[in-house]
Write a protein that holds these residues in place. Structure first.
Motif, PDB file in Angstrom:
ATOM      1  N   ILE A  51      29.022 -62.137  11.800  1.00 38.66           N
ATOM      2  CA  ILE A  51      29.210 -60.972  12.674  1.00 38.66           C
ATOM      3  C   ILE A  51      28.100 -59.958  12.446  1.00 38.66           C
ATOM      4  CG2 ILE A  51      30.706 -58.948  13.058  1.00 38.66           C
ATOM      5  CD1 ILE A  51      33.086 -60.954  12.555  1.00 38.66           C
ATOM      6  N   LEU A  52      27.810 -59.674  11.175  1.00 43.66           N
ATOM      7  CA  LEU A  52      26.780 -58.673  10.876  1.00 43.66           C
ATOM      8  C   LEU A  52      25.396 -59.110  11.339  1.00 43.66           C
ATOM      9  CD1 LEU A  52      27.738 -57.252   7.372  1.00 43.66           C
ATOM     10  CD2 LEU A  52      28.311 -56.380   9.634  1.00 43.66           C
ATOM     11  N   GLU A  53      25.157 -60.422  11.291  1.00 45.30           N
ATOM     12  CA  GLU A  53      23.863 -60.916  11.759  1.00 45.30           C
ATOM     13  C   GLU A  53      23.716 -60.755  13.271  1.00 45.30           C
ATOM     14  OE1 GLU A  53      23.612 -64.916  10.262  1.00 45.30           O
ATOM     15  OE2 GLU A  53      23.758 -64.219   8.182  1.00 45.30           O
ATOM     16  N   GLY A  54      24.851 -60.710  13.982  1.00 48.05           N
ATOM     17  CA  GLY A  54      24.819 -60.511  15.428  1.00 48.05           C
ATOM     18  C   GLY A  54      24.271 -61.722  16.166  1.00 48.05           C
ATOM     19  N   ASP A  55      24.557 -61.752  17.467  1.00 47.44           N
ATOM     20  CA  ASP A  55      24.028 -62.821  18.323  1.00 47.44           C
ATOM     21  C   ASP A  55      24.328 -64.222  17.804  1.00 47.44           C
ATOM     22  OD1 ASP A  55      22.930 -60.995  20.068  1.00 47.44           O
ATOM     23  OD2 ASP A  55      21.043 -60.894  18.969  1.00 47.44           O
ATOM     24  N   LYS A  56      25.252 -64.336  16.869  1.00 49.46           N
ATOM     25  CA  LYS A  56      25.597 -65.667  16.378  1.00 49.46           C
ATOM     26  C   LYS A  56      26.921 -66.102  17.009  1.00 49.46           C
ATOM     27  CE  LYS A  56      22.152 -66.241  13.527  1.00 49.46           C
ATOM     28  NZ  LYS A  56      22.040 -65.891  12.111  1.00 49.46           N
ATOM     29  N   SER A  81      28.866 -48.001  19.178  1.00 51.35           N
ATOM     30  CA  SER A  81      28.039 -49.098  19.699  1.00 51.35           C
ATOM     31  C   SER A  81      26.830 -48.581  20.449  1.00 51.35           C
ATOM     32  CB  SER A  81      28.835 -49.948  20.692  1.00 51.35           C
ATOM     33  OG  SER A  81      29.581 -50.898  20.025  1.00 51.35           O
ATOM     34  N   GLN A 116      30.736 -54.067  17.902  1.00 56.77           N
ATOM     35  CA  GLN A 116      30.822 -54.946  19.078  1.00 56.77           C
ATOM     36  C   GLN A 116      31.920 -55.995  18.904  1.00 56.77           C
ATOM     37  OE1 GLN A 116      26.866 -56.298  19.983  1.00 56.77           O
ATOM     38  NE2 GLN A 116      26.284 -54.293  20.764  1.00 56.77           N
ATOM     39  N   TRP A 117      31.992 -56.512  17.721  1.00 52.09           N
ATOM     40  CA  TRP A 117      33.036 -57.501  17.427  1.00 52.09           C
ATOM     41  C   TRP A 117      34.420 -56.855  17.547  1.00 52.09           C
ATOM     42  CZ3 TRP A 117      35.518 -57.417  12.281  1.00 52.09           C
ATOM     43  CH2 TRP A 117      36.448 -58.424  12.119  1.00 52.09           C
ATOM     44  N   GLN A 126      28.373 -50.104  11.693  1.00 50.31           N
ATOM     45  CA  GLN A 126      27.371 -51.160  11.815  1.00 50.31           C
ATOM     46  C   GLN A 126      27.486 -51.771  13.208  1.00 50.31           C
ATOM     47  OE1 GLN A 126      26.463 -54.269  12.135  1.00 50.31           O
ATOM     48  NE2 GLN A 126      24.679 -54.458  10.813  1.00 50.31           N
ATOM     49  N   GLU A 127      26.375 -51.775  13.927  1.00 44.86           N
ATOM     50  CA  GLU A 127      26.409 -52.088  15.356  1.00 44.86           C
ATOM     51  C   GLU A 127      27.129 -53.396  15.701  1.00 44.86           C
ATOM     52  OE1 GLU A 127      22.605 -52.325  17.246  1.00 44.86           O
ATOM     53  OE2 GLU A 127      23.514 -53.149  19.069  1.00 44.86           O
ATOM     54  N   ASN A 128      26.795 -54.450  14.998  1.00 42.37           N
ATOM     55  CA  ASN A 128      27.410 -55.733  15.343  1.00 42.37           C
ATOM     56  C   ASN A 128      28.907 -55.763  15.015  1.00 42.37           C
ATOM     57  OD1 ASN A 128      24.948 -56.812  16.269  1.00 42.37           O
ATOM     58  ND2 ASN A 128      24.344 -57.202  14.163  1.00 42.37           N
TER      59      ASN A 128
END
Lengths: 212, 212
Positions: free
Chosen positions: A23-28, A168, A104-105, A99-101
């Motif tokens: 989740i923190l890495e995002g786009d995964k 966000s 979003q989650w 934390q942005e990601n």
């Protein structure tokens, strides 16, 4: 006790930790496959601990929220006024998921987020208010104000969804906090006192950085 | 114009209407199969109009909300004070989804519900407030109060999720409305005036029954 953590608990914790990293890495893609690959465990092991992806989302929110509340309470008790702790607590709560990601989650799971957040923070918040009442902390704060809070708090919890969305979009924490303070009638205190406590909370809390 | 409604639009409308019926009946599986069976159309026709089930959920919320807002506005303009219209409007908004199975369905789709609801009601609510400002309606209500509302309204929209849940549990409309009024700081008006307007709104609105 700690030495004897069961292997099954370790695997479960590893799965949660791996999901959080994704989740923190995002786009995964968050899937059983990516979680188990990240954790270095067998694909099938996932279903030994979780019914489905929804359940692991739910447990991850619970787990992160518990950790963060634990951290926050340790800081909050250093503040002398219990009523001020309550106000700073809301500031911390907002900061915890900036934390942005992560936001979003969370915004994709509003029902889990809301149920978990209220469950985990309700008792602590109420304890601060109860202590404030018993300690002659702020004379304007009475049983009537506590009753008001208990009556309306579940409406207020939902505003957290808007907070997450503002985070966000990169709006500063302090600005979001003051908007939130203006949007709700948390304790039914006189307006000036409400703002005074909020501004004091901002001063105390704004030095903090929150780590994910 | 109305005579020439295209067949494709008719089918689309029939699919939406069938889904709404399934929701109101409760305990029914909402799937492409049950929707198309209810509508008496071919299974495959669904995918000519909708990408997936999520999209039809979204469109149904939009469609129902539009219908209900249209009905509400027709009633609200009969009230002389635009500021009072704004307060009664919130009462109507709460009443509109009180059918038990509808609230359960809505509570499962908080993101759609919130986005749609704010999109559809924002302009009308703001127009009432603007008119109140221009007509010397209530002297305490000034540009500053309107600015306050615009700044915080998106937080308030989320409290609708709690309203839906209270409706689901059978709490009386009037009680929920007054809790909501106490939970938020809608217009930053003096507390007494805020309550006075809310109580007047209850008196005006409580005769209404809302049909689904």
């Amino acid at each position: 006790m700690t030495e004897k953590i069961k292997k099954s608990d370790q695997t479960k914790a590893k799965l949660l930790e791996s999901m959080w990293k994704l989740i923190l890495e995002g786009d995964k893609v968050i899937s059983v496959k990516t979680i188990t690959t990240k954790a270095g465990t067998a694909y099938g092991s996932f279903y030994r601990y979780y019914k489905n992806l929804d359940q692991v989302h739910k447990e991850l929110i619970q787990y992160r929220a518990s950790l963060l509340v634990e951290f926050a309470v340790a800081e909050l008790v250093k503040i002398e006024s219990p009523l001020l702790r309550f106000y700073v607590g809301y500031y911390f709560a907002i900061g915890m998921f900036q934390q942005e990601n992560a936001t979003q989650w969370l915004s994709k799971h509003p029902n889990f987020m809301n149920a978990t957040w209220s469950e985990i923070t309700e008792a602590t918040a109420q304890a601060f208010l109860q202590e404030s009442l018993e300690s002659d902390d702020v004379p304007e704060f009475t049983q009537k104000n506590l009753d008001h809070y208990v009556r309306i708090r579940r409406y207020v919890f939902w505003t957290y969804q808007q907070i997450i969305r503002e985070l966000s979009e990169g709006k500063p924490l302090q600005e979001i906090y003051l908007e939130f303070i203006d949007a709700v009638n948390l304790l039914d205190l006189p307006r000036d006192l409400h703002h005074q406590l909020a501004n004091e909370a901002v001063r105390i809390a704004s030095d903090f950085t929150f780590e994910n």
